[in-house]
Design a protein around this motif. Structure first.
Motif, mmCIF file in Angstrom:
data_model
loop_
_atom_site.group_PDB
_atom_site.id
_atom_site.type_symbol
_atom_site.label_atom_id
_atom_site.label_comp_id
_atom_site.label_asym_id
_atom_site.label_seq_id
_atom_site.Cartn_x
_atom_site.Cartn_y
_atom_site.Cartn_z
ATOM 1 N N THR A 77 24.452 35.875 46.848
ATOM 2 C CA THR A 77 23.502 36.191 45.768
ATOM 3 C C THR A 77 23.210 37.684 45.736
ATOM 4 O O THR A 77 22.818 38.279 46.747
ATOM 5 C CB THR A 77 22.188 35.414 45.960
ATOM 6 O OG1 THR A 77 22.473 34.011 45.933
ATOM 7 C CG2 THR A 77 21.206 35.738 44.858
ATOM 8 N N THR A 78 23.408 38.289 44.579
ATOM 9 C CA THR A 78 23.145 39.714 44.374
ATOM 10 C C THR A 78 21.816 39.876 43.641
ATOM 11 O O THR A 78 21.603 39.274 42.580
ATOM 12 C CB THR A 78 24.283 40.360 43.553
ATOM 13 O OG1 THR A 78 25.474 40.378 44.346
ATOM 14 C CG2 THR A 78 23.927 41.787 43.155
ATOM 15 N N GLU A 79 20.930 40.669 44.200
ATOM 16 C CA GLU A 79 19.640 40.976 43.587
ATOM 17 C C GLU A 79 19.717 42.365 42.949
ATOM 18 O O GLU A 79 20.018 43.347 43.627
ATOM 19 C CB GLU A 79 18.519 40.945 44.630
ATOM 20 C CG GLU A 79 18.343 39.608 45.336
ATOM 21 C CD GLU A 79 17.640 38.569 44.476
ATOM 22 O OE1 GLU A 79 17.130 38.957 43.395
ATOM 23 O OE2 GLU A 79 17.590 37.402 44.883
ATOM 24 N N THR A 98 18.900 38.149 39.123
ATOM 25 C CA THR A 98 19.547 37.524 40.275
ATOM 26 C C THR A 98 20.870 36.913 39.829
ATOM 27 O O THR A 98 20.905 36.155 38.847
ATOM 28 C CB THR A 98 18.654 36.424 40.884
ATOM 29 O OG1 THR A 98 17.416 37.012 41.307
ATOM 30 C CG2 THR A 98 19.326 35.761 42.077
ATOM 31 N N LYS A 104 24.095 34.679 41.144
ATOM 32 C CA LYS A 104 24.678 33.831 42.192
ATOM 33 C C LYS A 104 26.192 33.847 42.029
ATOM 34 O O LYS A 104 26.751 33.184 41.168
ATOM 35 C CB LYS A 104 24.113 32.413 42.101
ATOM 36 C CG LYS A 104 22.613 32.363 42.391
ATOM 37 C CD LYS A 104 22.082 30.955 42.494
ATOM 38 C CE LYS A 104 20.594 30.972 42.878
ATOM 39 N NZ LYS A 104 20.020 29.609 42.969
ATOM 40 N N ALA A 120 28.036 39.842 48.390
ATOM 41 C CA ALA A 120 26.831 40.134 47.615
ATOM 42 C C ALA A 120 25.967 41.183 48.312
ATOM 43 O O ALA A 120 25.951 41.289 49.545
ATOM 44 C CB ALA A 120 26.036 38.857 47.397
#
Length: 441
Positions: free
Chosen positions: A40-42, A75, A77, A233
């Motif tokens: 997951t990349t924020e 966010t 995914k 990520a």
């Protein structure tokens, strides 16, 4: 699209502090690589303009779970390099040439068919510069007659890495081929004849993907990567867009008694041509609170009123300021003496022919601006009392540049067809009004 008209009053002073929206180039890439990563990349600071949102919607259509932007926070995914699924319909890139060209590289390596479409402006822009080298890698991608969108992309058996020398400096073509190289067998290597923005290379490294950047000589750089790796990520803080900040830099430089700070601006060395050119013209620009965020240098940019001088724009700075020339033409119109730009033929195939359209717009307000095949010659000085309506030709940067030109106009300027500003800078009007430039819709 609803017709939006700007009426901009002359002003003499801009002051205060302002933070412009997130960098568009980095916003596009954060969604693309976040979707292809594992985990997951924020994202914070994401630009909620129509161009970047078109990229976000395209990946949602390909099965990636992406949250709706909330004050710049998104966010993503990731589904990994092989996790995208076929979209149910055409993917609309709106006005964004960056999105279409980079997406072509990603989609060339997928095992499903896809079709990229755009608005009337995007559908006139040249795409063979990416489709030809993609075909050399084994991709099956087709354009309309004349090499323009829509792009139709079919599965290929296997992409193969290539060594490719760019015929002209283009970050979009370079990035397209590097993204295709993620899915290719072997090494993909791109040589650029002059430096261009390197957000893709920096972000690939941030996602843990190995690549090699080699300086071949004073101008040429080679970027290489091997296919078949993985992206991991990470968190991304998108700095403020220097292309958006440029309108405020020029506005402060050409108005009287101004002192303006633009906060947290991305100062990637492949993007700072606008600052270098303005300083050569005599602009009073200083950097404060310099830092590095996610591999990208940032700082607050302070600009005070300046007596600008006309210059011969160094050709090596042209690729580093290619998107900022509409507003740099405005700076030249306010400068003492002649400014000459050469080596910028790329401006003729942007959202519109930015050389001809800006020359027409400046002439409409009494500026001596003469277009040339690869640039412009502008005789700076006072504008005449004439003030004809300005047409943006569906180009957001024309709308905003001419709003800045109104600062020194003898009377209010009316700029037609400004809804396009939402593609890159949806808060342009309130932020300009906040620091003292009066724009009425």
């Amino acid at each position: 699209m609803q017709n939006v008209q700007f009426t901009v009053s002359p002003t003499r002073r801009l002051h205060g502090r302002v933070r412009v929206p997130g960098d568009k180039s980095i916003s596009h890439r954060s969604i693309m690589l976040g979707a292809l990563a594992e985990g997951t990349t924020e994202i914070s600071g994401f630009l909620e303009g129509e161009d970047a949102l078109a990229t976000l919607r395209a990946f949602q259509a390909m099965g990636v779970e992406i949250s709706e932007p909330d004050q710049g926070r998104v966010t993503v995914k990731g589904v990994g390099l092989r996790g995208l699924t076929q979209p149910k319909e055409d993917m609309d890139m709106g006005n964004s040439g960056t999105a279409m060209r980079l997406m072509a590289g990603i989609l060339a390596g997928q095992d499903f068919e896809s079709r990229l479409v755009g608005d009337a402006s995007l559908n006139k822009r040249p795409m063979k510069r990416v489709t030809d080298p993609l075909k050399a890698m084994g991709a099956r991608v087709e354009t309309d007659e004349g090499g323009t969108p829509p792009l139709r992309i079919s599965p290929s058996k296997q992409l193969s890495g290539i060594d490719y020398t760019l015929p002209m400096a283009s970050a979009q073509v370079k990035s397209c081929l590097l993204l295709a190289g993620l899915f290719a067998e072997g090494r993909t290597s791109v040589i650029e004849p002059a430096p261009t923005r390197d957000h893709t290379e920096r972000m690939l490294k941030g996602f843990g993907y190995p690549l090699t950047v080699t300086r071949l000589d004073a101008f040429r750089t080679q970027v290489s990567l091997e296919g078949g790796g993985r992206l991991n990520a990470c968190a991304i803080d998108v700095p403020s867009d220097i292309s958006s900040a440029a309108f405020f830099m020029v506005a402060a430089a050409i108005s009287d008694d101004s002192d303006l700070v633009i906060e947290h601006v991305g100062l990637n060395p492949t993007r700072t041509g606008v600052i270098d050119i303005l300083k050569l013209m005599g602009a009073d620009i200083t950097l404060e609170n310099e830092a590095e965020v996610g591999g990208e240098p940032v700082a607050d940019v302070r600009v005070r009123s300046s007596n600008l001088k006309g210059i011969q724009v160094p050709e090596h700075l042209v690729p580093l300021a290619i998107d900022e020339f509409p507003v740099l033409f405005v700076a030249a119109s306010a400068a003492e003496g002649q400014t000459v730009l050469t080596g910028a033929e790329e401006l003729r195939v942007k959202e519109c022919d930015r050389i001809q359209v800006m020359a027409d717009a400046l002439q409409a307000v009494g500026i001596d601006a003469r277009p040339t095949p690869d640039g412009m010659v502008i005789q700076g000085g006072q504008q005449s009392a004439q003030s004809a309506p300005i047409h943006s030709h569906h180009d957001h940067r024309i709308s905003m540049a001419m709003a800045v030109a109104a600062i020194r106009a003898p009377q209010a300027l009316v700029i037609d067809d400004c809804a396009n500003v939402n593609t890159s800078f949806p808060t342009f009007v309130p932020l300009m009004n906040q620091v003292g430039l009066k724009i009425d819709l």
